[in-house]
Write a protein that holds these residues in place. Structure first.
Motif, PDB file in Angstrom:
ATOM      1  N   ALA A 350       0.813  -1.222   0.000  1.00 36.24           N
ATOM      2  CA  ALA A 350       0.000   0.000   0.000  1.00 36.24           C
ATOM      3  C   ALA A 350       0.843   1.267   0.000  1.00 36.24           C
ATOM      4  CB  ALA A 350      -0.905   0.003   1.225  1.00 36.24           C
ATOM      5  N   THR A 351       2.154   1.121   0.180  1.00 35.19           N
ATOM      6  CA  THR A 351       3.009   2.290   0.415  1.00 35.19           C
ATOM      7  C   THR A 351       4.118   2.388  -0.630  1.00 35.19           C
ATOM      8  OG1 THR A 351       4.277   0.877   1.935  1.00 35.19           O
ATOM      9  CG2 THR A 351       2.659   2.373   2.914  1.00 35.19           C
ATOM     10  N   LEU A 352       4.683   3.580  -0.735  1.00 34.48           N
ATOM     11  CA  LEU A 352       5.903   3.754  -1.522  1.00 34.48           C
ATOM     12  C   LEU A 352       6.787   4.750  -0.807  1.00 34.48           C
ATOM     13  CD1 LEU A 352       7.451   3.276  -4.237  1.00 34.48           C
ATOM     14  CD2 LEU A 352       6.718   5.594  -4.757  1.00 34.48           C
ATOM     15  N   ASP A 353       7.977   4.324  -0.415  1.00 38.61           N
ATOM     16  CA  ASP A 353       8.813   5.313   0.264  1.00 38.61           C
ATOM     17  C   ASP A 353       9.398   6.283  -0.750  1.00 38.61           C
ATOM     18  OD1 ASP A 353       9.370   2.448   0.947  1.00 38.61           O
ATOM     19  OD2 ASP A 353      11.473   3.049   0.767  1.00 38.61           O
ATOM     20  N   ILE A 354       9.235   7.561  -0.435  1.00 41.31           N
ATOM     21  CA  ILE A 354       9.805   8.645  -1.240  1.00 41.31           C
ATOM     22  C   ILE A 354      11.135   9.076  -0.631  1.00 41.31           C
ATOM     23  CG2 ILE A 354       9.437  11.071  -1.946  1.00 41.31           C
ATOM     24  CD1 ILE A 354       7.755   8.930  -3.457  1.00 41.31           C
ATOM     25  N   HIS A 355      11.193   9.131   0.709  1.00 38.37           N
ATOM     26  CA  HIS A 355      12.451   9.518   1.370  1.00 38.37           C
ATOM     27  C   HIS A 355      12.693   8.671   2.606  1.00 38.37           C
ATOM     28  CE1 HIS A 355      15.056  12.873   3.423  1.00 38.37           C
ATOM     29  NE2 HIS A 355      15.783  11.857   3.002  1.00 38.37           N
ATOM     30  N   ARG A 356      13.820   7.978   2.605  1.00 41.79           N
ATOM     31  CA  ARG A 356      14.393   7.417   3.817  1.00 41.79           C
ATOM     32  C   ARG A 356      15.782   8.028   3.969  1.00 41.79           C
ATOM     33  NH1 ARG A 356      11.943   2.520   5.854  1.00 41.79           N
ATOM     34  NH2 ARG A 356      10.445   1.656   4.371  1.00 41.79           N
ATOM     35  N   GLU A 357      16.210   8.190   5.210  1.00 46.62           N
ATOM     36  CA  GLU A 357      17.577   8.685   5.446  1.00 46.62           C
ATOM     37  C   GLU A 357      18.587   7.703   4.855  1.00 46.62           C
ATOM     38  OE1 GLU A 357      18.005   9.203   9.644  1.00 46.62           O
ATOM     39  OE2 GLU A 357      16.696  10.966   9.705  1.00 46.62           O
ATOM     40  N   GLY A 358      19.845   8.113   4.831  1.00 47.14           N
ATOM     41  CA  GLY A 358      20.904   7.180   4.467  1.00 47.14           C
ATOM     42  C   GLY A 358      21.247   7.210   2.985  1.00 47.14           C
ATOM     43  N   GLY A 359      22.313   6.487   2.663  1.00 48.42           N
ATOM     44  CA  GLY A 359      22.793   6.450   1.286  1.00 48.42           C
ATOM     45  C   GLY A 359      22.949   5.024   0.800  1.00 48.42           C
ATOM     46  N   MET A 360      23.598   4.868  -0.362  1.00 47.82           N
ATOM     47  CA  MET A 360      23.791   3.528  -0.901  1.00 47.82           C
ATOM     48  C   MET A 360      24.939   2.848  -0.165  1.00 47.82           C
ATOM     49  SD  MET A 360      24.110   1.972  -4.702  1.00 47.82           S
ATOM     50  CE  MET A 360      25.669   2.489  -5.330  1.00 47.82           C
ATOM     51  N   GLU A 361      24.678   1.684   0.357  1.00 50.49           N
ATOM     52  CA  GLU A 361      25.744   0.925   1.007  1.00 50.49           C
ATOM     53  C   GLU A 361      25.789  -0.474   0.428  1.00 50.49           C
ATOM     54  OE1 GLU A 361      26.423   1.346   5.275  1.00 50.49           O
ATOM     55  OE2 GLU A 361      24.865   2.886   5.296  1.00 50.49           O
ATOM     56  N   ASP A 362      26.964  -1.102   0.597  1.00 49.18           N
ATOM     57  CA  ASP A 362      27.162  -2.465   0.088  1.00 49.18           C
ATOM     58  C   ASP A 362      27.045  -3.432   1.259  1.00 49.18           C
ATOM     59  OD1 ASP A 362      27.954  -4.832  -1.007  1.00 49.18           O
ATOM     60  OD2 ASP A 362      29.811  -4.066  -1.888  1.00 49.18           O
TER      61      ASP A 362
END
Ligand code: DAV
Length: 371
Positions: A350-362
């Protein structure tokens, strides 16, 4: 505001929550077969879901939105279309659309990119229009946002194996699972097709399920489109694979929830273990089956929305799932949501995140097998 989300667990700041208004039991089309005579929709018939069900679903969706807002998360809502209208391209006509509840199916946020999926049902071809007013506003507000759309599919008869559903439904369950694992499903490889909800995001690694909605060409397109990522094609022992988010659900770094009824391939399990991820079998759902008029399964019990690595929203009546996540160290926010299931899914759908904190990590530095 900004568009930025790399995974399924970093602290959530801004989200879209779908709406139930006008959702349809779809008219027949090559991809969709509905036969619900006891609920008033025998094979070949279609129409809006009953008004009382729509009101109940909207009440739960609105309450969920208020819970998220109460935690300081910005919530936006789509604009429902007149989904009962017939739609057409120059190559086909379809007597109705579907709805705008499962936002997760249509859109995916990958870093600062918001990507519109191809979709693979004719009844969902135009569904992105319900979300365009929001997407346009994000594009105006965030100069760094990348707005992308996968190639619009033709969805002619060449995209589907002819007579698939009648032949498939006649098979014994083990044979259906074997065919799903071999990739002999509804879709041909005529063109790239994927639903966004077949993607599980873990930073640099994206796990994409081959399903009734996603073909190999769709996964290849994603891989070529996202060269900074590792895009993995995955498959599960599921006779009705449709979206990865009730099968393989990353909860936080090092922890994924897995549906034991839909076994993962040994190679996938080995890869997660080699990278120190724990694979936990989801608790048994409370229900024996999904509610009437739902195309989803009872495993919506594990279709959870993570608010941050220590907090997760779980359907309120799924007590075993709530207890399991509590024991794994989460604060659980119970959210009544089963009335929404007939409209296309659970809390993640039912949801779509537009903004979460953080960056791309491996999170998968060790490469194993074909991963
Ligand atoms: O497996 O029951 C859940 C996800 C639908 N968007 C299932 C489907």
């Amino acid at each position: 505001m900004k568009v930025s989300s790399w995974n399924e667990w970093d602290p959530l700041k801004h989200v879209i929550v779908g709406r139930a208004d006008g959702t349809m039991v779809q008219a027949p089309e090559p991809a969709v077969f509905r036969d619900w005579p006891r609920e008033g929709f025998p094979r070949g018939t279609y129409g809006p879901l009953p008004a009382d069900m729509t009101d109940a679903a909207n009440a739960q969706l609105d309450a969920f939105a208020r819970v998220l807002e109460g935690r300081g998360i910005r919530v936006d809502r789509p604009r429902p279309l007149d989904f009962g209208r017939p739609v057409a391209t120059p190559e086909w006509t379809q007597p109705s659309m579907f709805g705008a509840m499962p936002v997760r199916d249509v859109l995916v946020t990958i870093g600062n990119e918001l990507l519109e999926a191809t979709m693979s049902f004719r009844s969902r071809w135009f569904e992105y229009l319900a979300h365009r007013p929001l997407i346009e506003s994000y594009f105006r507000a965030d100069p760094a946002m990348r707005w992308e759309a996968a190639p619009k599919p033709r969805l002619t008869d060449a995209s589907y194996h002819e007579g698939f559903w009648d032949a498939y439904d006649a098979l014994p369950p083990e044979e259906r699972v074997a065919r799903a694992v071999r990739g002999e499903l509804l879709l041909t490889e005529a063109e790239p097709l994927f639903d966004a909800a077949d993607i599980a995001r873990c930073g640099k690694d994206l796990f994409v399920q081959r399903s009734l909605a996603t073909n190999r060409a769709g996964i290849r397109w994603l891989r070529q489109h996202l060269p900074q990522h590792r895009v993995h094609e995955v498959v599960f022992g599921n006779a009705h694979p449709m979206h990865i988010d009730a099968t393989w659900v990353p909860l936080r770094p090092g922890l994924v929830l897995h549906c034991a009824e839909r076994p993962a391939e040994a190679e996938l399990l080995d890869h997660f273990k080699a990278n120190d991820w724990q694979v936990v079998q989801a608790a048994e759902p409370r229900r024996a089956a999904a509610p009437p008029l739902s195309a989803c399964s009872r495993w919506l019990s594990m279709n959870v929305l993570v608010l941050d690595p220590g907090t997760v929203c779980v359907e309120a009546s799924e007590t075993a799932q709530i207890e399991q996540l509590g024991a794994l160290g989460f604060e659980v926010v119970p959210v009544p949501f089963w009335d929404v299931a007939p409209f296309g899914g659970g809390l993640h759908c039912a949801t779509l995140d537009i903004h979460r904190e953080g960056g791309m990590e491996d999170w998968f530095p060790r490469r194993t097998g074909s991963f």
